[in-house]
Design a protein around this motif. Sequence first.
Motif, PDB file in Angstrom:
ATOM      1  N   GLU A  73       0.874  -1.673   0.059  1.00  0.00           N
ATOM      2  CA  GLU A  73      -0.639   0.289  -0.085  1.00  0.00           C
ATOM      3  C   GLU A  73       1.348   1.396  -0.262  1.00  0.00           C
ATOM      4  O   GLU A  73       0.302   2.708   0.158  1.00  0.00           O
ATOM      5  CB  GLU A  73      -1.090   0.224   1.441  1.00  0.00           C
ATOM      6  N   LEU A  74       1.841   1.043   0.222  1.00  0.00           N
ATOM      7  CA  LEU A  74       2.898   1.870   0.028  1.00  0.00           C
ATOM      8  C   LEU A  74       3.654   2.473  -1.289  1.00  0.00           C
ATOM      9  O   LEU A  74       3.609   1.787  -2.226  1.00  0.00           O
ATOM     10  CB  LEU A  74       3.827   2.267   1.308  1.00  0.00           C
ATOM     11  N   SER A  75       3.550   3.586  -1.615  1.00  0.00           N
ATOM     12  CA  SER A  75       4.474   4.469  -2.987  1.00  0.00           C
ATOM     13  C   SER A  75       5.831   3.020  -2.442  1.00  0.00           C
ATOM     14  O   SER A  75       6.225   3.619  -1.644  1.00  0.00           O
ATOM     15  CB  SER A  75       4.559   5.439  -3.153  1.00  0.00           C
ATOM     16  N   ALA A  76       6.996   3.270  -3.862  1.00  0.00           N
ATOM     17  CA  ALA A  76       8.166   2.774  -3.876  1.00  0.00           C
ATOM     18  C   ALA A  76       8.493   3.739  -2.918  1.00  0.00           C
ATOM     19  O   ALA A  76       9.706   3.361  -2.299  1.00  0.00           O
ATOM     20  CB  ALA A  76       9.150   3.092  -4.933  1.00  0.00           C
ATOM     21  N   SER A  77       8.931   5.356  -2.923  1.00  0.00           N
ATOM     22  CA  SER A  77       9.747   6.184  -2.126  1.00  0.00           C
ATOM     23  C   SER A  77       9.324   6.127  -0.646  1.00  0.00           C
ATOM     24  O   SER A  77      10.197   5.898   0.300  1.00  0.00           O
ATOM     25  CB  SER A  77       8.980   7.806  -2.597  1.00  0.00           C
ATOM     26  N   ARG A  78       7.737   6.184  -0.015  1.00  0.00           N
ATOM     27  CA  ARG A  78       7.837   5.480   0.835  1.00  0.00           C
ATOM     28  C   ARG A  78       8.584   4.465   1.479  1.00  0.00           C
ATOM     29  O   ARG A  78       8.333   4.048   3.161  1.00  0.00           O
ATOM     30  CB  ARG A  78       6.367   5.790   1.644  1.00  0.00           C
ATOM     31  N   ARG A  79       8.045   3.314   1.178  1.00  0.00           N
ATOM     32  CA  ARG A  79       8.048   1.482   0.770  1.00  0.00           C
ATOM     33  C   ARG A  79       9.925   2.825   1.717  1.00  0.00           C
ATOM     34  O   ARG A  79      10.706   1.623   2.323  1.00  0.00           O
ATOM     35  CB  ARG A  79       8.319   0.892   0.291  1.00  0.00           C
ATOM     36  N   ASP A  80      10.683   2.926   0.502  1.00  0.00           N
ATOM     37  CA  ASP A  80      12.101   3.831   0.616  1.00  0.00           C
ATOM     38  C   ASP A  80      12.586   4.067   2.305  1.00  0.00           C
ATOM     39  O   ASP A  80      13.338   3.645   3.128  1.00  0.00           O
ATOM     40  CB  ASP A  80      12.820   4.004  -0.126  1.00  0.00           C
TER      41      ASP A  80
END
Length: 222
Positions: A73-80
């Motif tokens: 559910e997170l964007s790639a940058s939020r996952r990072d």
Amino acid sequence: MSHPAIAISNLAFRWRPADAFCLELANVTVDAGKSLFLHGPSGSGKSTLLNLIGGVLLPARGSVSLLGQPLGELSASRRDAFRADHLGFIFQQFNLIPYLSGLDNVLLPCRFSARRAKRVSQPEVEARRLIGALDLDPALLGRPAAELSVGQQQRVAAARALIGQPEILIADEPTSALDAERQAAFVELLLSEAGRAGSAVVFVSHDLRLATHFDHSLALAA
Ligand SMILES: Nc1ncnc2c1ncn2[C@@H]1O[C@H](COP(=O)(O)OP(=O)(O)O)[C@@H](O)[C@H]1O
Ligand SMILES: [Mg+2]
């Protein structure tokens, strides 16, 4: 209510949409502060699973939640950012920055995560404490990582993963270069520091003898 550190549900992964699934797992949870030993032959998908747990890869089906947060559910940058805040990762080849000193390598997570930095009041003191606790002479921390032996790099990589008390510690065969006796000693030190930090641990090895050190084991078939 506190969430498990890691909750995997109905997971299936394939490298390409046309491929068959190369990894399928029904339900796996690791509670806060607990440890899981993950084993299986080479090519069975251990590193792939660690990358799914870290949100570096995403599954074709099912979900991985860390601390109650579904990673999909997170964007790639939020996952990072989430990974930097909550995960310590010890890579098989350690992935130290060769021209930085051991100390600067250990301190890196505090640069990338304000949350981890906030948990360490005196970063250099904590880096030296961790290195000492992992049985390496803190005097070596001034040397560039490239000049350290494999065993020394392993301690630096472990201290880097542990600094700032991440909720989850992931280790991908970090002992494969050590003899059996030193492997067990390293695992004990690592688990002891993870316990002090309250980190849940997922530790990969093909050496089944290490399983006895962990709360749970999971086998991946070839
Ligand atoms: N980037 C990739 N692209 C396609 N297949 C890959 C990739 N990385 C690994 N694989 C394949 O996925 C399977 C599992 O690999 P891996 O997770 O590295 O196994 P292990 O860590 O247990 O040795 C292997 O068949 C491997 O060849
Ligand atoms: Mg691997």
